[in-house]
Each structure stands twice: as C-alpha cells, then as structure tokens.
Design a protein around this motif. Structure first.
Motif, PDB file in Angstrom:
ATOM      1  N   VAL A 189     -96.399  -0.061 -27.641  1.00 10.75           N
ATOM      2  CA  VAL A 189     -97.622   0.694 -27.836  1.00 10.75           C
ATOM      3  C   VAL A 189     -98.643   0.154 -26.829  1.00 10.75           C
ATOM      4  N   TYR A 190     -99.213   1.038 -26.057  1.00  7.65           N
ATOM      5  CA  TYR A 190    -100.171   0.656 -25.026  1.00  7.65           C
ATOM      6  C   TYR A 190    -101.587   0.942 -25.522  1.00  7.65           C
ATOM      7  N   TYR A 191    -102.419  -0.084 -25.435  1.00  7.40           N
ATOM      8  CA  TYR A 191    -103.778   0.004 -25.930  1.00  7.40           C
ATOM      9  C   TYR A 191    -104.782  -0.086 -24.783  1.00  7.40           C
ATOM     10  N   CYS A 192    -105.751   0.782 -24.825  1.00  7.79           N
ATOM     11  CA  CYS A 192    -106.878   0.703 -23.895  1.00  7.79           C
ATOM     12  C   CYS A 192    -107.884  -0.309 -24.445  1.00  7.79           C
ATOM     13  N   ALA A 193    -108.545  -1.021 -23.544  1.00  5.33           N
ATOM     14  CA  ALA A 193    -109.483  -2.054 -23.959  1.00  5.33           C
ATOM     15  C   ALA A 193    -110.703  -2.057 -23.054  1.00  5.33           C
ATOM     16  N   ALA A 194    -111.816  -2.503 -23.612  1.00  4.00           N
ATOM     17  CA  ALA A 194    -113.052  -2.586 -22.849  1.00  4.00           C
ATOM     18  C   ALA A 194    -113.727  -3.927 -23.082  1.00  4.00           C
ATOM     19  N   ALA A 195    -114.307  -4.454 -22.021  1.00  4.88           N
ATOM     20  CA  ALA A 195    -114.981  -5.749 -22.064  1.00  4.88           C
ATOM     21  C   ALA A 195    -116.131  -5.727 -21.057  1.00  4.88           C
ATOM     22  N   PRO A 196    -117.017  -6.718 -21.107  1.00  3.94           N
ATOM     23  CA  PRO A 196    -118.139  -6.721 -20.151  1.00  3.94           C
ATOM     24  C   PRO A 196    -117.688  -6.733 -18.690  1.00  3.94           C
ATOM     25  N   THR A 197    -116.608  -7.450 -18.397  1.00  2.63           N
ATOM     26  CA  THR A 197    -116.058  -7.445 -17.037  1.00  2.63           C
ATOM     27  C   THR A 197    -114.537  -7.475 -17.102  1.00  2.63           C
ATOM     28  N   ALA A 198    -113.898  -7.101 -16.010  1.00  2.00           N
ATOM     29  CA  ALA A 198    -112.440  -7.153 -15.963  1.00  2.00           C
ATOM     30  C   ALA A 198    -111.949  -8.599 -16.019  1.00  2.00           C
ATOM     31  N   ALA A 199    -112.726  -9.509 -15.443  1.00  5.41           N
ATOM     32  CA  ALA A 199    -112.291 -10.905 -15.397  1.00  5.41           C
ATOM     33  C   ALA A 199    -112.161 -11.509 -16.783  1.00  5.41           C
ATOM     34  N   VAL A 200    -112.980 -11.110 -17.729  1.00  2.31           N
ATOM     35  CA  VAL A 200    -112.926 -11.695 -19.070  1.00  2.31           C
ATOM     36  C   VAL A 200    -112.058 -10.889 -20.023  1.00  2.31           C
ATOM     37  N   LEU A 201    -111.623  -9.716 -19.595  1.00  2.00           N
ATOM     38  CA  LEU A 201    -110.926  -8.822 -20.519  1.00  2.00           C
ATOM     39  C   LEU A 201    -109.660  -9.452 -21.069  1.00  2.00           C
ATOM     40  N   GLN A 202    -109.014 -10.312 -20.304  1.00  2.00           N
ATOM     41  CA  GLN A 202    -107.776 -10.909 -20.792  1.00  2.00           C
ATOM     42  C   GLN A 202    -107.989 -11.770 -22.026  1.00  2.00           C
ATOM     43  N   THR A 203    -109.193 -12.291 -22.191  1.00  2.00           N
ATOM     44  CA  THR A 203    -109.456 -13.185 -23.314  1.00  2.00           C
ATOM     45  C   THR A 203    -110.533 -12.680 -24.265  1.00  2.00           C
ATOM     46  N   ARG A 204    -111.250 -11.643 -23.846  1.00  2.00           N
ATOM     47  CA  ARG A 204    -112.286 -11.112 -24.716  1.00  2.00           C
ATOM     48  C   ARG A 204    -112.299  -9.601 -24.594  1.00  2.00           C
ATOM     49  N   VAL A 205    -111.985  -8.929 -25.675  1.00  2.95           N
ATOM     50  CA  VAL A 205    -112.025  -7.476 -25.733  1.00  2.95           C
ATOM     51  C   VAL A 205    -113.045  -7.065 -26.775  1.00  2.95           C
ATOM     52  N   ASP A 206    -113.999  -6.264 -26.352  1.00  2.00           N
ATOM     53  CA  ASP A 206    -115.024  -5.805 -27.284  1.00  2.00           C
ATOM     54  C   ASP A 206    -114.613  -4.533 -28.025  1.00  2.00           C
ATOM     55  N   TYR A 207    -113.831  -3.696 -27.366  1.00  2.00           N
ATOM     56  CA  TYR A 207    -113.433  -2.420 -27.971  1.00  2.00           C
ATOM     57  C   TYR A 207    -111.962  -2.140 -27.679  1.00  2.00           C
ATOM     58  N   TRP A 208    -111.298  -1.566 -28.672  1.00  3.89           N
ATOM     59  CA  TRP A 208    -109.891  -1.184 -28.553  1.00  3.89           C
ATOM     60  C   TRP A 208    -109.718   0.297 -28.832  1.00  3.89           C
ATOM     61  N   GLY A 209    -108.763   0.895 -28.146  1.00  4.51           N
ATOM     62  CA  GLY A 209    -108.308   2.210 -28.544  1.00  4.51           C
ATOM     63  C   GLY A 209    -107.260   2.072 -29.630  1.00  4.51           C
ATOM     64  N   LYS A 210    -106.749   3.211 -30.117  1.00  2.28           N
ATOM     65  CA  LYS A 210    -105.764   3.180 -31.195  1.00  2.28           C
ATOM     66  C   LYS A 210    -104.342   3.054 -30.673  1.00  2.28           C
ATOM     67  N   GLY A 211    -104.169   3.256 -29.396  1.00  2.00           N
ATOM     68  CA  GLY A 211    -102.860   3.062 -28.800  1.00  2.00           C
ATOM     69  C   GLY A 211    -102.068   4.337 -28.603  1.00  2.00           C
ATOM     70  N   THR A 212    -101.160   4.272 -27.638  1.00  2.00           N
ATOM     71  CA  THR A 212    -100.229   5.367 -27.384  1.00  2.00           C
ATOM     72  C   THR A 212     -98.850   4.771 -27.132  1.00  2.00           C
ATOM     73  N   LEU A 213     -97.836   5.366 -27.725  1.00  2.00           N
ATOM     74  CA  LEU A 213     -96.491   4.798 -27.676  1.00  2.00           C
ATOM     75  C   LEU A 213     -95.760   5.234 -26.412  1.00  2.00           C
ATOM     76  N   VAL A 214     -95.207   4.257 -25.728  1.00  2.00           N
ATOM     77  CA  VAL A 214     -94.345   4.498 -24.578  1.00  2.00           C
ATOM     78  C   VAL A 214     -92.942   3.999 -24.925  1.00  2.00           C
ATOM     79  N   THR A 215     -91.983   4.880 -24.834  1.00  3.39           N
ATOM     80  CA  THR A 215     -90.602   4.521 -25.118  1.00  3.39           C
ATOM     81  C   THR A 215     -89.760   4.794 -23.878  1.00  3.39           C
ATOM     82  N   VAL A 216     -89.067   3.764 -23.411  1.00  4.28           N
ATOM     83  CA  VAL A 216     -88.223   3.896 -22.230  1.00  4.28           C
ATOM     84  C   VAL A 216     -86.774   3.750 -22.673  1.00  4.28           C
ATOM     85  N   SER A 217     -86.003   4.792 -22.480  1.00  7.96           N
ATOM     86  CA  SER A 217     -84.593   4.774 -22.881  1.00  7.96           C
ATOM     87  C   SER A 217     -83.730   4.243 -21.742  1.00  7.96           C
ATOM     88  N   PRO A 218     -82.612   3.586 -22.089  1.00  3.61           N
ATOM     89  CA  PRO A 218     -81.726   3.008 -21.051  1.00  3.61           C
ATOM     90  C   PRO A 218     -81.136   4.078 -20.137  1.00  3.61           C
TER      91      PRO A 218
END
Length: 122
Positions: free
Chosen positions: A93-122
C-alpha cells in the motif's frame, strides 16, 4: 489541515509500470515537502521518495533508485510517483505524505493519505 488523496494503484505484471498521483488540498503552503511511503503486508511502513516544493530537492530509498521517479505539479497541488520495472517486492500500500520539507519527511510526517494498493504479479 492538509488533505491528501492518492490514486493510480492497481494490478500490474512484473516489469510493468504504474503512475501514482496524490492530490493535496487545504493548507498546502505549510507542507512544502511531499513524498511517498509504502507498507507491505506484515512489514513496517518505509520511505520511498520525497520532493521539495521547487522540485529540486529529491530523495529516494535505495531500493527504488533508478526505477521510480517523483515529481510534482504545484499548479495542480499534485505529486506523482512514476514506477517502472516493477517487481513483486514492490507490492504494498503506497501512502502519500506531507511535511514542512522533503529533507525531514523521512522522519517527520505531518499528514498522511489513506493509501492506494499496488500489486505486482510475477
């Protein structure tokens, strides 16, 4: 508040491509950093990619470098994730995220989306 709505997920065969979109609304000026995380079944959520408002600052997880590309259209308040050469290991499930800057987004997310499912078949 910032609202994030993802779209573009689905089922794709290995080696294929998908493009995810994330539409942001609300106080988007407070969240210059936008990005994507993913969570596979039974695993922790992990960082995928991030981008600054200017589009110059880009960050990628090692596992997706060279295959995924993040971009944004500020006029549309939309962030994209172009995913190429997909493998079953990218299934999550891939989630969109928002933070004050891209540099801090890896450790601080202020807002999340609900997600969208990606399925990759062999």
């Amino acid at each position: 508040q910032v609202q994030l709505v993802e779209s573009g997920g689905g089922l794709v065969q290995a080696g294929g491509s998908l493009r995810l979109s994330c539409a942001a609304s609300g106080r988007t000026f407070s969240s210059a950093g936008m990005g994507w995380f993913r969570q596979a079944a039974g695993k922790e959520r992990e960082f995928v990619a991030a981008i600054n408002r200017s589009g110059v600052g880009l960050y990628y997880a090692d596992s997706v470098k060279g295959r995924f590309t993040i971009s944004r259209d500020n006029a549309k308040n939309t962030v994209y994730l172009q995913m190429n050469s997909l493998s079953p290991e990218d299934t999550a499930v891939y989630y969109c995220a928002a933070a004050p800057t891209a540099a801090v987004l890896q450790t601080r997310v202020d807002y999340w989306g609900k997600g969208t499912l990606v399925t990759v078949s062999p």
